[in-house]
Design a protein around this motif. Sequence first.
Motif, short mmCIF file in Angstrom:
data_model
loop_
_atom_site.label_atom_id
_atom_site.label_comp_id
_atom_site.label_asym_id
_atom_site.label_seq_id
_atom_site.Cartn_x
_atom_site.Cartn_y
_atom_site.Cartn_z
N MET A 1 -4.72 31.50 1.39
CA MET A 1 -5.78 31.84 0.44
C MET A 1 -5.21 31.85 -0.97
SD MET A 1 -8.13 35.32 0.21
CE MET A 1 -8.77 35.13 1.87
N ARG A 2 -5.98 31.36 -1.93
CA ARG A 2 -5.53 31.35 -3.32
C ARG A 2 -5.26 32.77 -3.81
NH1 ARG A 2 -7.73 26.61 -6.68
NH2 ARG A 2 -7.34 28.07 -8.37
N THR A 3 -4.24 32.90 -4.66
CA THR A 3 -3.86 34.22 -5.15
C THR A 3 -5.01 34.92 -5.86
OG1 THR A 3 -1.57 33.49 -5.42
CG2 THR A 3 -2.23 35.46 -6.64
N GLU A 4 -5.78 34.17 -6.65
CA GLU A 4 -6.89 34.77 -7.39
C GLU A 4 -7.92 35.39 -6.46
OE1 GLU A 4 -5.78 31.67 -7.56
OE2 GLU A 4 -6.07 30.78 -9.56
N ILE A 5 -8.17 34.73 -5.33
CA ILE A 5 -9.15 35.25 -4.37
C ILE A 5 -8.57 36.43 -3.60
CG2 ILE A 5 -10.66 34.66 -2.45
CD1 ILE A 5 -11.26 33.38 -5.25
N GLU A 6 -7.26 36.39 -3.33
CA GLU A 6 -6.62 37.55 -2.70
C GLU A 6 -6.77 38.79 -3.57
OE1 GLU A 6 -2.62 36.45 -1.93
OE2 GLU A 6 -3.10 35.37 -0.08
N TRP A 7 -6.69 38.61 -4.90
CA TRP A 7 -6.88 39.74 -5.81
C TRP A 7 -8.28 40.33 -5.67
CZ3 TRP A 7 -4.69 36.71 -10.61
CH2 TRP A 7 -3.29 36.66 -10.52
N VAL A 8 -9.28 39.44 -5.52
CA VAL A 8 -10.66 39.91 -5.39
C VAL A 8 -10.84 40.64 -4.06
CG1 VAL A 8 -13.09 39.24 -5.33
CG2 VAL A 8 -11.50 38.04 -6.85
N VAL A 9 -10.32 40.06 -2.98
CA VAL A 9 -10.42 40.70 -1.66
C VAL A 9 -9.78 42.08 -1.69
CG1 VAL A 9 -9.64 40.58 0.74
CG2 VAL A 9 -10.59 38.55 -0.36
N GLN A 10 -8.58 42.16 -2.28
CA GLN A 10 -7.91 43.46 -2.38
C GLN A 10 -8.71 44.43 -3.23
OE1 GLN A 10 -3.90 43.25 -3.88
NE2 GLN A 10 -3.68 45.48 -4.01
N GLY A 11 -9.27 43.92 -4.35
CA GLY A 11 -10.06 44.78 -5.21
C GLY A 11 -11.30 45.32 -4.53
N ILE A 12 -11.92 44.49 -3.70
CA ILE A 12 -13.10 44.94 -2.96
C ILE A 12 -12.72 46.01 -1.94
CG2 ILE A 12 -14.84 44.23 -1.27
CD1 ILE A 12 -15.08 41.60 -2.80
N HIS A 13 -11.63 45.81 -1.23
CA HIS A 13 -11.19 46.81 -0.25
C HIS A 13 -10.86 48.14 -0.92
CE1 HIS A 13 -11.08 44.79 3.62
NE2 HIS A 13 -10.59 43.72 3.03
N GLU A 14 -10.30 48.08 -2.12
CA GLU A 14 -9.91 49.30 -2.81
C GLU A 14 -11.06 49.95 -3.56
OE1 GLU A 14 -6.72 48.05 -5.30
OE2 GLU A 14 -5.25 47.94 -3.66
N GLY A 15 -12.06 49.16 -3.96
CA GLY A 15 -13.13 49.71 -4.80
C GLY A 15 -14.52 49.54 -4.25
N PHE A 16 -14.64 49.39 -2.92
CA PHE A 16 -15.95 49.15 -2.31
C PHE A 16 -16.94 50.29 -2.55
CE2 PHE A 16 -13.50 51.43 0.89
CZ PHE A 16 -14.41 52.37 1.36
N ASP A 17 -16.42 51.49 -2.84
CA ASP A 17 -17.28 52.65 -3.02
C ASP A 17 -17.84 52.74 -4.44
OD1 ASP A 17 -14.78 53.10 -4.07
OD2 ASP A 17 -14.72 55.22 -3.54
N GLY A 18 -17.45 51.81 -5.30
CA GLY A 18 -17.93 51.82 -6.69
C GLY A 18 -19.06 50.83 -6.90
N ASN A 19 -19.53 50.78 -8.13
CA ASN A 19 -20.65 49.91 -8.49
C ASN A 19 -20.10 48.57 -8.99
OD1 ASN A 19 -23.24 49.02 -9.02
ND2 ASN A 19 -23.31 49.96 -11.05
N LEU A 20 -19.55 47.77 -8.08
CA LEU A 20 -18.92 46.51 -8.43
C LEU A 20 -19.96 45.45 -8.75
CD1 LEU A 20 -16.09 46.35 -5.72
CD2 LEU A 20 -15.89 47.05 -8.12
N SER A 21 -19.66 44.64 -9.76
CA SER A 21 -20.56 43.59 -10.20
C SER A 21 -19.84 42.25 -10.18
CB SER A 21 -21.07 43.87 -11.61
OG SER A 21 -20.00 43.78 -12.55
N ILE A 22 -20.58 41.16 -10.40
CA ILE A 22 -19.99 39.83 -10.46
C ILE A 22 -18.97 39.75 -11.60
CG2 ILE A 22 -21.83 38.93 -11.92
CD1 ILE A 22 -20.02 37.02 -9.09
N ALA A 23 -19.23 40.48 -12.68
CA ALA A 23 -18.28 40.51 -13.79
C ALA A 23 -16.98 41.18 -13.37
CB ALA A 23 -18.88 41.23 -14.99
#
Length: 244
Positions: A1-23
Motif C-alpha cells: 500500500m502507498r505510504t500516503e494511504i497508510e497514513w490515512v488508514v492509520q489516522g482513521i484508526h486513531e481518530g475514528f471517534d472524531g468528526n473527520l472530513s475529506i479535508a
Amino acid sequence: MRTEIEWVVQGIHEGFDGNLSIADFGRMARLSPCHMARLFHQETGLTPSGFLLAVRMEQARRKLLRSERSIADIADEVGYASLGAFTSRFTKVVGVSPGKYRRLSSLGSSIVDMVAGAETTHFTYGSVTGRTRRGDGLLREPVYLAAFPVSLNGHKATRCCRSGNSTDLWNIAHIPSGMWMVEAVSRTVGGGRYDVVVGQAGPFQIDPGSVVNVDVILTAPTKFRAVEADRAQLGLAVPNLFGC
C-alpha cells in the motif's frame, strides 16, 4: 500500500471517534482531498468515508459485545453525535439494531449471525457452499465471505463466514428463503497498488433445505460494484480491521 494511504488508514484508526472530513483525510496524506480520495479507492477499493464507516461499525460491535456501556455512550465513543443516526447506520450495516445485537450476543456469536427477523423460523433455512479462486498465488490467505439478501425487505441479517485459506471449502449456513448474493474479500499484494482482492457471486435462489454451490473469483477491486454498498463496506475493510 502507498505510504500516503497508510497514513490515512492509520489516522482513521486513531481518530475514528472524531468528526473527520475529506479535508482531514487529505491532510493525513499530505495530498489534495480529491487526489487522496482517488488513490485511497485505488489502493483499498473503498472511499475514505466508507472505510471510516467500517471502522466505526466494527468498534461499535466490539464495544456492544465486550462492555456494559449504554448504547448512547457507545454511539458517542465511535463518533456519532446522534443516537438515532448511529442506530440507523448500525442496523443497516449489521442487519439488527444495536440493542438486539447485544441481547443476542448472550446466546453466542452463531446466533447473532443467523438471526433474520422475528418471523423467520429454522425450517426456512438453506445454505451456500463453494470455493474461492484467485490468480495472485496467495492461497493461504484467509477469505472473508458474506451473504446478504438482494431485497432488504424484512430486514434480514447478513450471514458471514471466514475461510482459513483460499483453498478451503467454505459454507454459509442458516440463510432464509429468497434471492441472495455472496461477496468475498481477502488480502493480496499487487505491487503497491492494491491490498485487497474482492469477488461476488449471484444472485441465486435459496429454498428451504437447499444447498447452493458457487465459486467466487477474487480480483482487484477497481471494477467491483457492491449490490448493497453499506453492508459491503464492513466486509471490504475486514482484512485491515482484523490485521490478517
